[in-house]
Design an enzyme around this catalytic site. Structure first.
Site, PDB file in Angstrom:
ATOM      1  N   VAL A 182      23.934  26.586  27.814  1.00  0.00           N
ATOM      2  CA  VAL A 182      23.300  25.890  28.939  1.00  0.00           C
ATOM      3  C   VAL A 182      21.948  26.493  29.301  1.00  0.00           C
ATOM      4  O   VAL A 182      21.174  25.874  30.043  1.00  0.00           O
ATOM      5  CB  VAL A 182      24.213  25.860  30.183  1.00  0.00           C
ATOM      6  CG1 VAL A 182      25.508  25.120  29.887  1.00  0.00           C
ATOM      7  CG2 VAL A 182      24.476  27.265  30.729  1.00  0.00           C
ATOM      8  N   THR A 194      41.439  32.337  37.768  1.00  0.00           N
ATOM      9  CA  THR A 194      40.905  32.270  36.410  1.00  0.00           C
ATOM     10  C   THR A 194      40.422  33.669  36.042  1.00  0.00           C
ATOM     11  O   THR A 194      40.442  34.590  36.857  1.00  0.00           O
ATOM     12  CB  THR A 194      39.723  31.287  36.312  1.00  0.00           C
ATOM     13  OG1 THR A 194      38.632  31.806  37.084  1.00  0.00           O
ATOM     14  CG2 THR A 194      40.099  29.905  36.818  1.00  0.00           C
ATOM     15  N   THR A 199      37.927  35.798  38.328  1.00  0.00           N
ATOM     16  CA  THR A 199      38.362  36.648  39.434  1.00  0.00           C
ATOM     17  C   THR A 199      39.339  37.734  38.979  1.00  0.00           C
ATOM     18  O   THR A 199      39.981  38.377  39.815  1.00  0.00           O
ATOM     19  CB  THR A 199      39.019  35.819  40.556  1.00  0.00           C
ATOM     20  OG1 THR A 199      40.157  35.111  40.022  1.00  0.00           O
ATOM     21  CG2 THR A 199      38.036  34.816  41.148  1.00  0.00           C
ATOM     22  N   TYR A 256      25.216  36.822  42.275  1.00  0.00           N
ATOM     23  CA  TYR A 256      26.061  35.633  42.178  1.00  0.00           C
ATOM     24  C   TYR A 256      25.888  34.754  43.424  1.00  0.00           C
ATOM     25  O   TYR A 256      25.733  33.526  43.311  1.00  0.00           O
ATOM     26  CB  TYR A 256      27.517  36.047  42.018  1.00  0.00           C
ATOM     27  CG  TYR A 256      28.481  34.882  41.878  1.00  0.00           C
ATOM     28  CD1 TYR A 256      28.609  34.200  40.677  1.00  0.00           C
ATOM     29  CD2 TYR A 256      29.271  34.481  42.951  1.00  0.00           C
ATOM     30  CE1 TYR A 256      29.492  33.139  40.550  1.00  0.00           C
ATOM     31  CE2 TYR A 256      30.159  33.429  42.828  1.00  0.00           C
ATOM     32  CZ  TYR A 256      30.263  32.756  41.624  1.00  0.00           C
ATOM     33  OH  TYR A 256      31.141  31.702  41.501  1.00  0.00           O
TER      34      TYR A 256
END
Length: 281
Positions: free
Chosen positions: A67, A193, A196, A158
């Site tokens: 991406v 997921t 974390t 983040y």
């Protein structure tokens, strides 16, 4: 009220695992044709195989996707449309979350977070919208985070990336009002997921499951809205902080364990594999 998604063409970035993979399964269950892209070519093949085992394999497409590279993204979307026809939905899901104090974060990791989490979303949104606008229809769903509305020690970069995604998506939505092209945000809290791994979550709140985020994405296509928060309870807590004096809001965050959850309380052993992949893959 649900929309007939039979035959709709859906592309999902970061679709090899986690939220992206669960979202692919949710759209397939509603009859859509789904393409998943991921930087991990082995994982994306395995993810596609798993999806094909549950449905008509002709409704699943996969490809390697970086991406951060506009040419890679354009080729991915070209492949989707060559296989299935015009793109109806793009889910910009790819993202990484290295944790730790910002002063200890290598510059290369900072750039990598911003390249994937911000520029990847902007690039994908532009490329998809350019394909959708001439047809007067389409939907771009950007996966942000509760970290795009609040902040936590250990997640400075983040949080910056997700605040950027929120601002970008809201502005793009207004720019395209009336065109038939929708822009929406999904704001997950802690989700079970790999992202974390090794963290304990917010004190007093349960973690969401990837399937819950997937249902939220599909619900936005059913009924377009600017954003949805998952879980609702955690989202309400985050929103409520905006109406409190800053010292009180930050005290509330500390009470929920925010000051330590991404720093001292991290199980480094449980998180090591994810951190290695997020920082260097």
């Amino acid at each position: 009220m649900t929309t007939d998604l039979t035959g709709r063409v859906v592309a999902i970035t970061g679709g090899a695992r986690g939220i992206g993979h669960a979202t692919a399964a949710a759209f397939l269950a509603r009859g859509a044709r789904v393409a998943i892209g991921d930087i991990d070519d082995v994982a994306v093949k395995e993810g596609a195989t798993a999806l094909e085992s549950t449905t008509d394999a002709t409704r699943v497409h996969h490809d390697t996707l970086d991406v951060t590279d506009p040419e890679s993204f354009d080729r991915f979307l070209d492949g989707v449309e060559a296989t299935f026809g015009p793109l109806d939905v793009l889910v910009n899901n790819a993202g990484i979350m290295p944790v730790g104090r910002v002063v200890d974060e290598p510059d290369a990791v900072t750039r990598r977070v911003l390249d994937i989490n911000v520029l990847g979303v902007i690039t994908g949104s532009k490329l998809a919208a350019r394909r959708m606008l001439p047809r007067g229809r389409g939907h771009i769903v950007n996966i942000a985070s509760a970290a795009g509305e609040t902040y936590s020690p250990g997640l400075a970069t983040y949080c910056a990336s997700k605040f950027a995604v929120v601002g970008f998506t809201d502005a793009a939505r207004l720019e395209h009002r009336g065109t038939g092209v929708e822009f929406s945000l999904v704001m997950p809290s802690f989700v079970n997921t790999e992202l974390t791994a090794g963290t304990s979550g917010a004190r007093g709140f349960r973690n969401a499951e990837p399937e819950e985020i997937a249902r939220a994405v599909v619900s936005l296509v059913d009924r377009p809205r600017s954003r949805v928060r998952v879980t609702r309870l955690f989202g309400a807590a985050v929103v409520s902080q905006k109406f409190l004096p800053r010292p009180l809001a930050e005290a509330m965050s500390r009470a929920l364990g925010a000051d330590d959850v991404f720093l001292g309380a991290v199980d480094q052993g449980a998180r090591r594999a994810y951190e290695e992949r997020a920082r260097h893959s």
